[in-house]
Write an enzyme that holds these catalytic residues in place. Sequence first.
Site: not given
Length: 177
Positions: A131, A134
Amino acid sequence: MSIEQLRGALPDYAKDLKLNLGNVLQSENLTAQQLWGTALASALAARNATVIRAIAADADAQLSPEAQKAARAAAAIMGMNNIYYRYTHLVSDKEYASMPAKLRMTVIGKPGVDHADFELWSLAVSAINGCGMCMDSHEKVVRDKGISRDGVQDAIRIASVVHAVAATFDAEEALAG
């Protein structure tokens, strides 16, 4: 099983992983809690039972019960967040990114350990789970909290090697079928 036994159980074709697994678990840039919490959270994110048990056994001597719980929480919460935020980041309709997540994630605010350490573990798990949103968010937090680029790199090296070792054991188990 210990990490040393885990290294010995790797197949010959994974000689680089054997060497790397020994090397990445030593760092001048991370505290023992940061290093072992990263290793434990990464093992949990990599999802191979053999690797999880070996790293958890060695981490047990290095981490307080609170740190062990927080590393587990980092792997758990990022397992959810990485899917959700990766979707909002990658989907063509950018309106999803402006919508409230409506997901409980209070452990990020109160992890039970130093916030920088928890964020570092979340960063490592986010790297394993792929991700980018993130990773950017957690990398900024850990850098703002004083963890050096070298420390971040060490954590990502741990995550990458632990993940590769887990993938190798998964492959060997599948081939032995």
